[in-house]
Every structure is written in C-alpha cells, then in structure tokens.
Design an enzyme around this catalytic site. Structure first.
Site, PDB file in Angstrom:
ATOM      1  N   LYS A 246    -204.617   5.928  61.055  1.00 16.54           N
ATOM      2  CA  LYS A 246    -204.126   7.264  60.710  1.00 16.54           C
ATOM      3  C   LYS A 246    -202.881   7.149  59.814  1.00 16.54           C
ATOM      4  O   LYS A 246    -202.308   6.054  59.682  1.00 16.54           O
ATOM      5  CB  LYS A 246    -203.819   8.023  62.008  1.00 16.54           C
ATOM      6  CG  LYS A 246    -205.045   8.229  62.909  1.00 16.54           C
ATOM      7  CD  LYS A 246    -204.640   8.972  64.175  1.00 16.54           C
ATOM      8  CE  LYS A 246    -205.759   9.007  65.200  1.00 16.54           C
ATOM      9  NZ  LYS A 246    -205.346   9.721  66.434  1.00 16.54           N
TER      10      LYS A 246
ATOM     11  N   ASN B 292    -200.459   8.167  67.460  1.00 17.75           N
ATOM     12  CA  ASN B 292    -201.024   6.980  68.125  1.00 17.75           C
ATOM     13  C   ASN B 292    -201.798   6.066  67.177  1.00 17.75           C
ATOM     14  O   ASN B 292    -202.607   5.245  67.587  1.00 17.75           O
ATOM     15  CB  ASN B 292    -201.856   7.389  69.352  1.00 17.75           C
ATOM     16  CG  ASN B 292    -203.057   8.228  68.981  1.00 17.75           C
ATOM     17  OD1 ASN B 292    -203.320   8.458  67.801  1.00 17.75           O
ATOM     18  ND2 ASN B 292    -203.803   8.675  69.974  1.00 17.75           N
TER      19      ASN B 292
ATOM     20  N   HIS C  28    -207.758   5.624  65.179  1.00 17.64           N
ATOM     21  CA  HIS C  28    -208.907   6.321  65.752  1.00 17.64           C
ATOM     22  C   HIS C  28    -210.068   5.343  65.895  1.00 17.64           C
ATOM     23  O   HIS C  28    -210.268   4.484  65.040  1.00 17.64           O
ATOM     24  CB  HIS C  28    -209.347   7.462  64.824  1.00 17.64           C
ATOM     25  CG  HIS C  28    -210.684   8.030  65.214  1.00 17.64           C
ATOM     26  ND1 HIS C  28    -210.806   8.975  66.208  1.00 17.64           N
ATOM     27  CD2 HIS C  28    -211.942   7.737  64.798  1.00 17.64           C
ATOM     28  CE1 HIS C  28    -212.105   9.253  66.368  1.00 17.64           C
ATOM     29  NE2 HIS C  28    -212.809   8.517  65.532  1.00 17.64           N
TER      30      HIS C  28
ATOM     31  N   TYR D 212    -212.547  16.177  63.637  1.00 12.37           N
ATOM     32  CA  TYR D 212    -212.108  16.462  65.009  1.00 12.37           C
ATOM     33  C   TYR D 212    -212.759  17.727  65.579  1.00 12.37           C
ATOM     34  O   TYR D 212    -212.195  18.336  66.494  1.00 12.37           O
ATOM     35  CB  TYR D 212    -210.582  16.582  65.047  1.00 12.37           C
ATOM     36  CG  TYR D 212    -209.870  15.234  65.122  1.00 12.37           C
ATOM     37  CD1 TYR D 212    -210.195  14.297  66.109  1.00 12.37           C
ATOM     38  CD2 TYR D 212    -208.853  14.910  64.231  1.00 12.37           C
ATOM     39  CE1 TYR D 212    -209.541  13.068  66.185  1.00 12.37           C
ATOM     40  CE2 TYR D 212    -208.187  13.682  64.312  1.00 12.37           C
ATOM     41  CZ  TYR D 212    -208.535  12.768  65.297  1.00 12.37           C
ATOM     42  OH  TYR D 212    -207.887  11.554  65.392  1.00 12.37           O
TER      43      TYR D 212
ATOM     44  N   GLU E 208    -219.657   9.909  62.706  1.00 15.67           N
ATOM     45  CA  GLU E 208    -218.393   9.673  61.997  1.00 15.67           C
ATOM     46  C   GLU E 208    -218.594   8.759  60.791  1.00 15.67           C
ATOM     47  O   GLU E 208    -218.004   8.990  59.727  1.00 15.67           O
ATOM     48  CB  GLU E 208    -217.353   9.099  62.968  1.00 15.67           C
ATOM     49  CG  GLU E 208    -216.918  10.149  63.993  1.00 15.67           C
ATOM     50  CD  GLU E 208    -215.959   9.644  65.058  1.00 15.67           C
ATOM     51  OE1 GLU E 208    -215.441  10.479  65.820  1.00 15.67           O
ATOM     52  OE2 GLU E 208    -215.739   8.413  65.157  1.00 15.67           O
TER      53      GLU E 208
HETATM   54  P1  ADP Z   1    -208.972   9.339  71.214  1.00 17.91           P
HETATM   55  O1  ADP Z   1    -208.341   9.336  69.837  1.00 17.91           O
HETATM   56  O2  ADP Z   1    -208.362   8.277  72.088  1.00 17.91           O
HETATM   57  O3  ADP Z   1    -210.479   9.287  71.173  1.00 17.91           O
HETATM   58  P2  ADP Z   1    -209.125  12.209  71.843  1.00 17.91           P
HETATM   59  O4  ADP Z   1    -210.449  12.273  71.169  1.00 17.91           O
HETATM   60  O5  ADP Z   1    -208.964  12.822  73.189  1.00 17.91           O
HETATM   61  O6  ADP Z   1    -208.576  10.714  71.944  1.00 17.91           O
HETATM   62  O7  ADP Z   1    -208.042  12.917  70.919  1.00 17.91           O
HETATM   63  C1  ADP Z   1    -208.057  12.720  69.531  1.00 17.91           C
HETATM   64  C2  ADP Z   1    -206.637  12.621  69.021  1.00 17.91           C
HETATM   65  O8  ADP Z   1    -205.953  13.850  69.259  1.00 17.91           O
HETATM   66  C3  ADP Z   1    -205.783  11.575  69.723  1.00 17.91           C
HETATM   67  O9  ADP Z   1    -205.987  10.269  69.223  1.00 17.91           O
HETATM   68  C4  ADP Z   1    -204.399  12.075  69.438  1.00 17.91           C
HETATM   69  O10 ADP Z   1    -203.998  11.718  68.113  1.00 17.91           O
HETATM   70  C5  ADP Z   1    -204.593  13.580  69.482  1.00 17.91           C
HETATM   71  N1  ADP Z   1    -204.222  14.104  70.786  1.00 17.91           N
HETATM   72  C6  ADP Z   1    -204.908  13.997  71.943  1.00 17.91           C
HETATM   73  N2  ADP Z   1    -204.262  14.595  72.957  1.00 17.91           N
HETATM   74  C7  ADP Z   1    -203.123  15.112  72.425  1.00 17.91           C
HETATM   75  C8  ADP Z   1    -202.026  15.869  72.942  1.00 17.91           C
HETATM   76  N3  ADP Z   1    -201.961  16.194  74.224  1.00 17.91           N
HETATM   77  N4  ADP Z   1    -201.054  16.214  72.074  1.00 17.91           N
HETATM   78  C9  ADP Z   1    -201.105  15.878  70.785  1.00 17.91           C
HETATM   79  N5  ADP Z   1    -202.106  15.178  70.226  1.00 17.91           N
HETATM   80  C10 ADP Z   1    -203.095  14.806  71.034  1.00 17.91           C
END
Ligand code: ADP
Length: 169
Positions: free
Chosen positions: A29, A132, A135, A69, A146
């Site tokens: 990202k 974080n 992805h 997303y 995707e």
């Molecule tokens: P992952 O990326 O681990 O598959 P998710 O699909 O649940 O997780 O969420 C997608 C992305 O949305 C996360 O990687 C993170 O960047 C963001 N995200 C998830 N939960 C939160 C939150 N509570 N607040 C802000 N951003 C979030």
C-alpha cells in the site's frame, strides 16, 4: 516391469506440483511504498520460495480502490481506506506457489499490527491498522477476482524457475 527412467518420475512430480500451484494478489500500500519497504517485503516472499509472476507500480483511482475493497463498503472506515489506497503509488503483485494464498496471509500477519506476531510483515514493520502497509488476498475466489481486477491476463508471466526443483523436490 521395465524400469521407469528417473526423468519420468521427475516429470510426474512437476506435474503434481503444477496442479497444486496457486496464485495470490499481494499489494504494498502507499504507506509501505513511501516508507521504502518494497525490497524488504518482496524479499520475504522471494526468500520463502514463492515465484513472482506479475508486478507493477500504479496509483489507483478512488473508484478503483472502492472496487478493490467493495466487500467493506458498509464499514465506517471504508471511505478513509479508499482515499488512502488511492493517495499514492501501490506496488501490485501476483505471487505463485503451493499454498501461497493462506501462507502469504501468515507472512503478512493479523490485520491490526498491534495483534500481528513479531516475525510477520505487519508485526515487524507497522503499528496501526489504518497504515498496515500490505494487502493479501484472503481466499481462492478473492485471489482470482483481485488478480483479474488489477492485472490484464497478458501481464501474468508464466515461466519455469530453475530453483523450483530445489523448493519443491
Ligand atoms: P486484511 O487487509 O487483513 O484482509 P480486512 O479485509 O478486514 O483486513 O480490511 C482491509 C483493510 O482495511 C485493512 O488491511 C486495513 O487497512 C483497513 N482496516 C480494517 N479495519 C480497520 C479499522 N478498524 N480502521 C481502519 N482501517 C481498517
């Protein structure tokens, strides 16, 4: 029975591995790219033994981020997340290997870096869930969708890596 040449066994092994090969979509990202973590992250997938089959640097539009997303469209952070993903260059990749979808997620670590184990990418390199850095597809269907969203079929490069026989036996 006539002896089967070793080369035939090798071919059968390779065919068996080919049948189990999976592909997953991995993206660094904008925060990971800006923080100079591309080589660190690519290196973890590469050293594990996975094969890179597509890679490009792209700044996604907000509409594109919303498509990526779409499953999260009802979450309160959806808008901010899409703004963020489209805020700068993203390194989009496809990695191939046995079990790469599930194990790729292990290498990445839990969604919230506060909960990711040390040794994982997010555990070692990120602090908060909104930044974080990486992805990874969470299942076979998601991976297919995707990859199709981010790449044209012709951008996926099929090739034999000479180390495959050392990675898989
Ligand atoms: P992952 O990326 O681990 O598959 P998710 O699909 O649940 O997780 O969420 C997608 C992305 O949305 C996360 O990687 C993170 O960047 C963001 N995200 C998830 N939960 C939160 C939150 N509570 N607040 C802000 N951003 C979030």
């Amino acid at each position: 029975a006539a002896a089967v040449p070793a080369a035939v066994y090798m071919l059968q092994d390779q065919e068996a591995h080919a049948a189990e090969m999976e592909r997953t979509f991995i993206a660094i990202k904008p925060d990971g790219v800006q923080r100079g973590l591309i080589s660190e992250i690519v290196s973890r997938f590469e050293r594990k033994g996975y094969k890179l089959v597509a890679i490009k640097l792209i700044v996604p539009s907000k509409e594109f981020a919303q498509k990526h997303y779409h499953d999260l469209k009802d979450r309160p952070f959806f808008n901010g997340l899409c703004d963020f993903l489209s805020s700068g260059p993203v390194l989009a990749m496809v990695w191939e290997g046995e079990g790469v979808i599930k194990y790729g997620r292990k290498l990445i670590g839990a969604t919230d870096p506060q909960k990711s184990e040390p040794g994982t990418i997010r555990g070692d390199l990120a602090v908060v869930v909104g930044r974080n850095i990486i992805h990874g597809s969470d299942g076979l269907e998601t991976a297919k969708d995707e990859i199709a969203l981010w790449f044209e079929p012709k951008e996926l490069v099929s090739y034999t890596s000479n180390v495959e026989k050392w990675v898989y036996g």
